[in-house]
Design a protein around this motif. Structure first.
Motif, PDB file in Angstrom:
ATOM      1  N   ALA A   1     -10.749 -11.427 -13.818  1.00  0.00           N
ATOM      2  CA  ALA A   1     -12.019 -10.922 -14.348  1.00  0.00           C
ATOM      3  C   ALA A   1     -12.542 -11.824 -15.464  1.00  0.00           C
ATOM      4  CB  ALA A   1     -11.835  -9.492 -14.861  1.00  0.00           C
ATOM      5  N   ASN A   2     -11.654 -12.284 -16.333  1.00  0.00           N
ATOM      6  CA  ASN A   2     -12.055 -13.204 -17.401  1.00  0.00           C
ATOM      7  C   ASN A   2     -12.620 -14.502 -16.827  1.00  0.00           C
ATOM      8  OD1 ASN A   2     -11.592 -12.365 -20.264  1.00  0.00           O
ATOM      9  ND2 ASN A   2      -9.577 -11.820 -19.461  1.00  0.00           N
ATOM     10  N   ASN A   3     -11.973 -15.022 -15.792  1.00  0.00           N
ATOM     11  CA  ASN A   3     -12.433 -16.259 -15.162  1.00  0.00           C
ATOM     12  C   ASN A   3     -13.811 -16.080 -14.524  1.00  0.00           C
ATOM     13  OD1 ASN A   3     -10.021 -17.467 -15.891  1.00  0.00           O
ATOM     14  ND2 ASN A   3      -9.077 -17.241 -13.878  1.00  0.00           N
ATOM     15  N   LEU A   4     -13.978 -14.944 -13.835  1.00  0.00           N
ATOM     16  CA  LEU A   4     -15.264 -14.672 -13.178  1.00  0.00           C
ATOM     17  C   LEU A   4     -16.377 -14.502 -14.204  1.00  0.00           C
ATOM     18  CD1 LEU A   4     -14.002 -12.183 -10.434  1.00  0.00           C
ATOM     19  CD2 LEU A   4     -14.968 -14.458 -10.022  1.00  0.00           C
ATOM     20  N   ALA A   5     -16.068 -13.802 -15.281  1.00  0.00           N
ATOM     21  CA  ALA A   5     -17.077 -13.604 -16.332  1.00  0.00           C
ATOM     22  C   ALA A   5     -17.473 -14.936 -16.949  1.00  0.00           C
ATOM     23  CB  ALA A   5     -16.537 -12.651 -17.390  1.00  0.00           C
ATOM     24  N   ALA A   6     -16.488 -15.793 -17.187  1.00  0.00           N
ATOM     25  CA  ALA A   6     -16.773 -17.105 -17.790  1.00  0.00           C
ATOM     26  C   ALA A   6     -17.652 -17.952 -16.876  1.00  0.00           C
ATOM     27  CB  ALA A   6     -15.466 -17.833 -18.077  1.00  0.00           C
ATOM     28  N   ASN A   7     -17.556 -17.720 -15.564  1.00  0.00           N
ATOM     29  CA  ASN A   7     -18.358 -18.467 -14.596  1.00  0.00           C
ATOM     30  C   ASN A   7     -19.660 -17.764 -14.237  1.00  0.00           C
ATOM     31  OD1 ASN A   7     -16.572 -20.672 -14.294  1.00  0.00           O
ATOM     32  ND2 ASN A   7     -15.258 -19.454 -12.945  1.00  0.00           N
ATOM     33  N   GLY A   8     -19.970 -16.662 -14.943  1.00  0.00           N
ATOM     34  CA  GLY A   8     -21.251 -15.987 -14.758  1.00  0.00           C
ATOM     35  C   GLY A   8     -21.283 -14.913 -13.694  1.00  0.00           C
ATOM     36  N   ASP A   9     -20.139 -14.651 -13.001  1.00  0.00           N
ATOM     37  CA  ASP A   9     -20.114 -13.604 -11.965  1.00  0.00           C
ATOM     38  C   ASP A   9     -19.716 -12.279 -12.613  1.00  0.00           C
ATOM     39  OD1 ASP A   9     -19.856 -11.984  -9.770  1.00  0.00           O
ATOM     40  OD2 ASP A   9     -18.347 -13.213  -8.739  1.00  0.00           O
ATOM     41  N   LEU A  10     -20.689 -11.618 -13.255  1.00  0.00           N
ATOM     42  CA  LEU A  10     -20.382 -10.399 -14.006  1.00  0.00           C
ATOM     43  C   LEU A  10     -20.042  -9.229 -13.092  1.00  0.00           C
ATOM     44  CD1 LEU A  10     -23.002 -10.578 -16.910  1.00  0.00           C
ATOM     45  CD2 LEU A  10     -20.625 -11.356 -16.858  1.00  0.00           C
ATOM     46  N   ASN A  11     -20.692  -9.153 -11.929  1.00  0.00           N
ATOM     47  CA  ASN A  11     -20.370  -8.057 -11.001  1.00  0.00           C
ATOM     48  C   ASN A  11     -18.937  -8.187 -10.478  1.00  0.00           C
ATOM     49  OD1 ASN A  11     -22.830  -6.672 -11.116  1.00  0.00           O
ATOM     50  ND2 ASN A  11     -23.768  -8.019  -9.583  1.00  0.00           N
ATOM     51  N   GLY A  12     -18.550  -9.411 -10.089  1.00  0.00           N
ATOM     52  CA  GLY A  12     -17.183  -9.639  -9.629  1.00  0.00           C
ATOM     53  C   GLY A  12     -16.178  -9.373 -10.733  1.00  0.00           C
ATOM     54  N   ALA A  13     -16.522  -9.795 -11.966  1.00  0.00           N
ATOM     55  CA  ALA A  13     -15.634  -9.574 -13.105  1.00  0.00           C
ATOM     56  C   ALA A  13     -15.459  -8.083 -13.375  1.00  0.00           C
ATOM     57  CB  ALA A  13     -16.204 -10.266 -14.341  1.00  0.00           C
ATOM     58  N   LYS A  14     -16.560  -7.342 -13.265  1.00  0.00           N
ATOM     59  CA  LYS A  14     -16.492  -5.887 -13.507  1.00  0.00           C
ATOM     60  C   LYS A  14     -15.580  -5.204 -12.498  1.00  0.00           C
ATOM     61  CE  LYS A  14     -19.578  -1.902 -14.143  1.00  0.00           C
ATOM     62  NZ  LYS A  14     -20.991  -1.467 -14.122  1.00  0.00           N
ATOM     63  N   MET A  15     -15.697  -5.584 -11.222  1.00  0.00           N
ATOM     64  CA  MET A  15     -14.860  -4.981 -10.174  1.00  0.00           C
ATOM     65  C   MET A  15     -13.384  -5.294 -10.415  1.00  0.00           C
ATOM     66  SD  MET A  15     -17.100  -5.668  -6.710  1.00  0.00           S
ATOM     67  CE  MET A  15     -15.746  -5.084  -5.690  1.00  0.00           C
ATOM     68  N   ALA A  16     -13.072  -6.540 -10.730  1.00  0.00           N
ATOM     69  CA  ALA A  16     -11.678  -6.927 -10.956  1.00  0.00           C
ATOM     70  C   ALA A  16     -11.117  -6.232 -12.195  1.00  0.00           C
ATOM     71  CB  ALA A  16     -11.574  -8.443 -11.109  1.00  0.00           C
ATOM     72  N   ASN A  17     -11.915  -6.151 -13.249  1.00  0.00           N
ATOM     73  CA  ASN A  17     -11.459  -5.525 -14.492  1.00  0.00           C
ATOM     74  C   ASN A  17     -11.247  -4.028 -14.310  1.00  0.00           C
ATOM     75  OD1 ASN A  17     -10.847  -6.226 -17.298  1.00  0.00           O
ATOM     76  ND2 ASN A  17     -12.505  -4.818 -17.813  1.00  0.00           N
ATOM     77  N   ASN A  18     -12.140  -3.385 -13.561  1.00  0.00           N
ATOM     78  CA  ASN A  18     -11.982  -1.945 -13.295  1.00  0.00           C
ATOM     79  C   ASN A  18     -10.733  -1.667 -12.469  1.00  0.00           C
ATOM     80  OD1 ASN A  18     -14.300  -1.345 -14.706  1.00  0.00           O
ATOM     81  ND2 ASN A  18     -15.600  -1.129 -12.895  1.00  0.00           N
ATOM     82  N   ALA A  19     -10.444  -2.566 -11.519  1.00  0.00           N
ATOM     83  CA  ALA A  19      -9.227  -2.411 -10.712  1.00  0.00           C
ATOM     84  C   ALA A  19      -7.992  -2.552 -11.597  1.00  0.00           C
ATOM     85  CB  ALA A  19      -9.206  -3.444  -9.588  1.00  0.00           C
ATOM     86  N   ALA A  20      -8.038  -3.490 -12.549  1.00  0.00           N
ATOM     87  CA  ALA A  20      -6.926  -3.663 -13.492  1.00  0.00           C
ATOM     88  C   ALA A  20      -6.736  -2.408 -14.335  1.00  0.00           C
ATOM     89  CB  ALA A  20      -7.182  -4.870 -14.380  1.00  0.00           C
ATOM     90  N   ALA A  21      -7.847  -1.830 -14.790  1.00  0.00           N
ATOM     91  CA  ALA A  21      -7.784  -0.610 -15.604  1.00  0.00           C
ATOM     92  C   ALA A  21      -7.119   0.531 -14.839  1.00  0.00           C
ATOM     93  CB  ALA A  21      -9.194  -0.200 -16.030  1.00  0.00           C
ATOM     94  N   LYS A  22      -7.483   0.670 -13.567  1.00  0.00           N
ATOM     95  CA  LYS A  22      -6.915   1.742 -12.744  1.00  0.00           C
ATOM     96  C   LYS A  22      -5.407   1.559 -12.571  1.00  0.00           C
ATOM     97  CE  LYS A  22      -7.559   4.111  -8.316  1.00  0.00           C
ATOM     98  NZ  LYS A  22      -8.338   4.126  -7.043  1.00  0.00           N
ATOM     99  N   LEU A  23      -4.980   0.327 -12.380  1.00  0.00           N
ATOM    100  CA  LEU A  23      -3.554   0.055 -12.204  1.00  0.00           C
ATOM    101  C   LEU A  23      -2.764   0.401 -13.458  1.00  0.00           C
ATOM    102  CD1 LEU A  23      -3.847  -3.305 -10.276  1.00  0.00           C
ATOM    103  CD2 LEU A  23      -2.599  -1.305  -9.435  1.00  0.00           C
ATOM    104  N   VAL A  24      -3.276   0.000 -14.628  1.00  0.00           N
ATOM    105  CA  VAL A  24      -2.566   0.299 -15.878  1.00  0.00           C
ATOM    106  C   VAL A  24      -2.514   1.803 -16.104  1.00  0.00           C
ATOM    107  CG1 VAL A  24      -2.561  -0.008 -18.381  1.00  0.00           C
ATOM    108  CG2 VAL A  24      -3.209  -1.905 -16.897  1.00  0.00           C
ATOM    109  N   ASP A  25      -3.628   2.497 -15.847  1.00  0.00           N
ATOM    110  CA  ASP A  25      -3.666   3.948 -16.046  1.00  0.00           C
ATOM    111  C   ASP A  25      -2.726   4.676 -15.088  1.00  0.00           C
ATOM    112  OD1 ASP A  25      -5.523   3.579 -18.032  1.00  0.00           O
ATOM    113  OD2 ASP A  25      -7.260   4.071 -16.790  1.00  0.00           O
ATOM    114  N   ASN A  26      -2.588   4.170 -13.866  1.00  0.00           N
ATOM    115  CA  ASN A  26      -1.687   4.799 -12.892  1.00  0.00           C
ATOM    116  C   ASN A  26      -0.222   4.480 -13.177  1.00  0.00           C
ATOM    117  OD1 ASN A  26      -3.827   5.939 -11.525  1.00  0.00           O
ATOM    118  ND2 ASN A  26      -3.935   4.342  -9.965  1.00  0.00           N
ATOM    119  N   ALA A  27       0.020   3.307 -13.755  1.00  0.00           N
ATOM    120  CA  ALA A  27       1.402   2.919 -14.057  1.00  0.00           C
ATOM    121  C   ALA A  27       1.948   3.681 -15.264  1.00  0.00           C
ATOM    122  CB  ALA A  27       1.484   1.419 -14.309  1.00  0.00           C
ATOM    123  N   LYS A  28       1.084   4.027 -16.208  1.00  0.00           N
ATOM    124  CA  LYS A  28       1.528   4.642 -17.457  1.00  0.00           C
ATOM    125  C   LYS A  28       2.320   5.933 -17.241  1.00  0.00           C
ATOM    126  CE  LYS A  28      -0.009   6.083 -22.042  1.00  0.00           C
ATOM    127  NZ  LYS A  28       1.142   5.382 -22.659  1.00  0.00           N
TER     128      LYS A  28
END
Length: 377
Positions: free
Chosen positions: A255-282
């Protein structure tokens, strides 16, 4: 004895291996054919490359002959399984007093000594077994490889693992362990090939999927690493949280890489998926912690969970701000402040987005909270 139960037309490969048969050491057995042999004759099933082959194995025992060594060895193995190790060793000693060439007793005894970190004695026992087995027992070589590895003798352990794999290329754990050792000496290509082989033999070997993902990610190949972690998550509970947290880290980096390259929609999707994984793992990590079942790796991920989730919140807010969604950005940082109110950076980010919206009073309240936290630290 071994009785063939399947016609040869229904499978490819197969057959039965006998060490002393001569050419190829392989005996073809069509349906209904059987072999009888003394128990000491080294033999085994040869690999089936397609189809399915069934055989029926049986043991013929003499009514007037009690096999004391076999019974002592079997009882020792049962005691070892129930963690009564001192009693197990006694049984192996008694069996070896009757038959000093009982290699299975020596191998089991060596594995107990390995678990007790008595590496010198463990190596002595397994080397004695290998001398009697002419160095041609893959299990004994595997144990020797473990003993050498635990002592930091990497080059020696790798050489032994390779000898073992020459005898039994179908051992997933062996391929996995050799892959780890090759990774430790920087042979990434060899490491990955062995993890791949391990998962081909046992698709449920989560550790191999995890290690493949980590190795690929460290090499910068995030796209190839992602499905490896997904495979690990599907395998078993033992590695599920490890797969989830590794994948969350990967997706956040993506997500950080995508955001740095201007793909904010792709970055948002990847970051949200990461958030879900951390919340489910906790909750999974919390459940393990409640019963005292956290492994060292799980403990590391439990410690990593909070800072990673804070980073995900922060990136999400930055993405929303970059998309011009200041309300969404504010809501993200407010949620973060409710969950992680002791993190100064969250209150600072919240104050900034409130300023951008002209909410000066609320921004000042956020800054006051920021000052209180910094003064208390």
């Amino acid at each position: 004895m071994t009785l063939a139960m399947t016609p040869q037309t229904e499978y490819t490969g197969g057959r039965t291996f006998f060490k002393h048969m001569g050419v190829d050491n392989i005996l073809q057995m069509d349906v209904g054919h059987a072999t009888f042999r003394p128990g000491s004759v080294r033999h085994g099933g040869h690999r089936v490359t397609s189809g399915t082959r069934y055989v029926l194995g049986a043991f013929l025992l003499l009514e007037d002959h009690v096999e004391h060594v076999r019974r002592l060895k079997n009882r020792g193995s049962e005691l070892r399984t129930s963690r009564r190790l001192h009693e197990a060793i006694n049984h192996f000693q008694w069996a070896l007093a009757l038959n000093p060439r009982c290699t299975t007793c020596l191998k089991d005894w060596a594995e107990i000594l390995l678990s007790q970190k008595d590496y010198a004695q463990a190596e002595q026992k397994i080397q004695s077994a290998l001398e009697m087995l002419e160095g041609l027992d893959s299990d004994a070589l595997f144990t020797l490889g473990l003993i050498l590895s635990e002592q930091g003798k990497d080059e020696e352990s790798i050489a032994i693992y390779k000898r073992s794999i020459e005898l039994n290329a179908e051992d997933a754990e062996l391929c996995y362990n050799l892959g780890i050792k090759l990774g430790e000496i920087g042979d990434t290509r060899g490491e990955l090939s062995l993890y791949k082989r391990a998962t081909e033999i046992d698709p449920k070997m989560g550790g191999a999927w995890i290690n493949m993902g980590i190795t690929l990610a460290e090499a910068g190949d995030l796209e190839s690493a992602e499905p490896m972690f997904l495979k690990a998550i599907e395998c078993c509970d033992d590695v599920k949280t490890k797969g989830m947290m590794n994948l969350a880290v990967l997706l956040h980096k993506k997500a950080n890489n995508l955001a740095a390259n201007g793909d904010l929609n792709g970055a948002k999707m990847a970051n949200n998926a990461a958030a879900k994984l951390v919340d489910n793992a906790k909750p999974l990590l919390n459940a393990k912690m409640a019963i005292g079942g956290l492994s060292p790796e799980d403990a590391m991920f439990a410690k990593q969970s909070k800072p990673l989730r804070v980073q995900i919140h922060r990136l999400c807010g930055q993405i929303l701000a970059g998309q011009g969604d200041l309300v969404g950005c504010e809501n993200e940082f407010r949620t973060a402040s409710e969950r992680f109110g002791d993190i100064p950076g969250i209150w600072d980010a919240l104050a900034r987005v409130l300023d951008l919206q002209g909410k000066s009073e609320e921004a000042n309240q956020a800054r006051q909270k920021l000052t209180e936290i910094r003064n208390s630290q």
